[in-house]
Structures are given as structure tokens and as C-alpha cells.
Design an enzyme around this catalytic site. Structure first.
Site, PDB file in Angstrom:
ATOM      1  N   PRO A 220       0.802  -1.232   0.000  1.00 15.29           N
ATOM      2  CG  PRO A 220      -0.906  -1.583   1.555  1.00 15.29           C
ATOM      3  CD  PRO A 220       0.393  -2.151   1.083  1.00 15.29           C
ATOM      4  CE  LYS A 221       7.085   2.736   1.532  1.00 14.45           C
ATOM      5  NZ  LYS A 221       8.461   2.624   2.045  1.00 14.45           N
ATOM      6  CG  MET A 222       6.530   0.835  -2.121  1.00 12.90           C
ATOM      7  SD  MET A 222       7.456  -0.549  -2.818  1.00 12.90           S
ATOM      8  CE  MET A 222       8.545  -0.915  -1.464  1.00 12.90           C
ATOM      9  CB  ILE A 225       4.290   6.914  -2.801  1.00  9.58           C
ATOM     10  CG1 ILE A 225       4.136   7.062  -1.286  1.00  9.58           C
ATOM     11  CG2 ILE A 225       5.342   7.903  -3.300  1.00  9.58           C
ATOM     12  CD1 ILE A 225       5.364   6.675  -0.494  1.00  9.58           C
TER      13      ILE A 225
END
Length: 340
Positions: A220-222, A225
Site C-alpha cells: 500500500p505505501k508504495m 505514492i
């Protein structure tokens, strides 16, 4: 072996009777140490068996049902989902947020020159820029931005586009990203991503966060972003370890993982800030950990030095120690004494 259903004693022989019978046998075979050992062991097993298989020792149906219900209840307990905008924002968060914006105005944290958005080249076209951004973020996990920057520049000299990475042998790619943490997994994931981008997505990266997360090595983080930088959309917040640590220290969230931090943060942070929050606070986290003297100097020189010092203290910076170390004692004492 003794107490399995197949081995239960016949109904006409009680366990108690069997034990008494065995107890009488040693008098006949008292000369055999081996037999004594066997009988003693058998007595022990049968005694344990009597405890387990006698009807008196079985759980009552009521207790069994109650335990079953408790177990089922435990299994059904789930965390309530947090909808964006459903949580009450932390007290005075806007004041702290604006203070961090001021402290980050110089844009001199590692993320400002070696972050994924800064490293990718736009000269070769949008698809190449998006692929390079994705690769930079895949390399960033468990790796400092300075190392990622050095690695991306080496890859760009090699040829950092989908087709070239697809054709690059694994051992060559592995050597090119040698300084990055978990390089073997990253080599595998980058090669897989290049192959799938060519075969399934027409040579460009997936166009949604959900599709990006289908690629191995992208969470999710990548994904959020990449979506924000490359696709101009923001459907979620990318939360890294710096943000996770800082927001817990500030009391803005109460979480054990970056993913829990993301969900809670999205619960109260206005959506217009979702796109900038990662870049802003990752830089702050880097300075607090890696550039303490510099960030303290900025805090002492900003428009609200007393609040800035208090913020750094909350983020576990020993301001007095850092002031002494970097020749800022007089400046620091002036701020602290004025505040007192």
C-alpha cells in the site's frame, strides 16, 4: 498410544481393576528388574489413562458448549473499519503541521534530492519516468535514500526502462543494486514487474493503486505514492516507518504497524493533505534521526522557536545535548529561558 479410542480397555475390565491386578504381579516377578521397570511404567500409564478416560472426568455438556461459544466469539471479533473523515482530529494538529511545513521549507532532507520523485528522469517520456519512479520506490524499502539515489543513477546509465530491465540478466541487475537491502528479492520483484508490465499492461505501469499492489514487492505505501506522483491521483496515504514513529510519538495515532497508522491517519486528516503528507513528514523524520544539529538550528531560528524545541523534544531529540555538540548552547538557552 494407550488412551486413543482404539486402545481403550474393554468395558468388562475397569481401569481400577487393571491397576490392582498389575500391582499384585510384582510379587511374582520380584527377581526381574526389567519386569519391575515395565510394570511400574504400565502402572503410570494406566493411572494417567484413568484420569483421562473415566466418565467422571469428562467435561459436562454445558461446560463444553460454553467453551465452544467463547471460542467462536473470540474468532468473530474483528477490528471496526475506519472510514476517511470519521475520526476526530487530534487537538492542535494544524499548529504542529504548519510548524513542520516551516521547518521543511529549505528542502534539504535526503528525500528532497534522493527521493523517488526527484530521481526519475522525465526526458525519456512519461512511461519511462513512471517506471523509474516505481523502481526507485521498490528499492527504497529498508534502504537509505542516499543509497537508492546512487543505485538509480547507476541503473539509468545501464538503461532504466521496461524493455532493457526485462532483458537484463538477473545477476547483472543484482550487481547493479548490490548496496540495497534485500537485493535478491528486489532483483526478482523488479524483473517480474518488468515482465508483467510488458505482457499485461502494454509497456506502462498499472494505472491504479489496486493494480500496482498486484505486483510482487509493492504494498500500500508504495502503491499510493506511485499513484500520487505518476498518475496524479490520491486514493490513500503512503506511510513509511518515519511517519509511523512520529505520529505515534505525537499521539496522532495509536498503532503498531505503518498500515494501521495509514488507516487511522486517513480517518481524520483532510484529503487535500494526503498527497503531501508523506514527502513532508518523511523529510522531517530523516532530519530528526540523521541531521539533529541542522534541524535544531532551524528550530531555534524559526518564527516559533519555543514550540519548535518542544516538538523536537517530543520526537526524542535531546536538544540540550545537540546544542552543546553543535555550538548552539547560547542560542538554545536563550529560547529555553525566554519560554520559562
Amino acid at each position: 498410544t494407550i488412551i486413543t479410542p482404539e486402545k481403550v480397555l474393554p468395558t468388562d475390565i475397569t481401569v481400577e481393576g487393571s491397576i490392582k491386578s498389575i500391582k499384585r504381579k510384582p510379587t511374582k516377578r520380584s527377581n526381574s528388574k526389567k519386569n519391575k521397570l515395565v510394570i511400574t511404567e504400565t502402572e503410570k500409564i494406566l493411572t494417567e489413562a484413568s484420569t483421562i478416560i473415566t466418565p467422571e472426568k469428562k467435561l459436562s455438556p454445558d461446560i463444553a458448549v460454553e467453551d465452544s461459544v467463547k471460542s467462536t466469539k473470540r474468532k468473530r471479533i474483528k477490528r471496526k473499519s475506519i472510514e476517511p473523515g470519521s475520526l476526530v482530529p487530534p487537538k492542535d494538529w494544524e499548529n504542529i503541521y504548519s510548524l513542520v511545513e516551516e521547518l521543511r521549507n529549505d528542502k534539504l532532507a535526503p528525500v528532497d534530492h534522493d527521493g523517488a520523485e526527484m530521481l526519475a528522469s522525465k526526458e525519456s517520456g512519461g512511461a519511462v519516468y513512471r517506471f523509474q519512479t516505481m523502481v526507485a520506490l521498490m528499492l527504497s524499502s529498508q534502504t537509505k535514500d542516499a543509497v537508492v539515489g546512487e543505485t538509480i543513477r547507476a541503473l539509468q546509465k545501464h538503461g532504466l526502462d521496461v524493455e532493457n530491465i526485462r532483458k537484463t540478466p538477473d545477476d547483472v541487475l543484482n550487481q547493479l543494486i548490490f548496496k540495497c537491502g534485500f537485493r535478491n528479492n528486489k532483483t526478482k520483484f523488479i524483473k517480474e514487474a518488468a515482465e508483467r508490465i510488458c505482457s499485461e499492461y502494454g509497456g506502462d505501469i498499472p494505472q491504479t493503486a489496486e493494480e500496482l499492489m498486484k505486483l510482487n514487492g509493492i504494498g500500500p505505501k508504495m502503491a499510493y505514492i506511485i499513484e500520487n506522483i505518476c498518475l496524479g491521483r490520491t486514493t490513500g496515504i503512503g506511510v513509511d516507518t518515519h511517519m509511523h514513529r512520529i505520529f505515534n510519538e505525537l499521539g496522532w495515532v495509536k498503532s503498531k504497524t505503518p498500515e494501521q497508522t495509514r488507516v487511522q491517519l486517513e480517518g481524520w486528516l483532510p484529503k487535500e493533505k494526503w498527497g503531501e503528507v508523506n514527502y513532508l513528514w518523511v523529510g522531517m523524520g530523516q532530519e530528526v534521526q540523521q541531521q539533529k544539529g541542522k534541524v535544531l538550528d532551524k528550530a531555534l531560528s524559526c518564527s516559533r522557536p519555543g514550540e519548535a524545541v518542544q516538538l523536537l523534544t517530543t520526537l526524542n531529540v535531546d536538544c540540550e545535548k545537540e546544542a552543546l555538540k553543535h555550538g548552539l548552547t547560547d542560542k538554545y538557552r536563550g529560547v529555553v529561558d525566554k519560554k520559562l
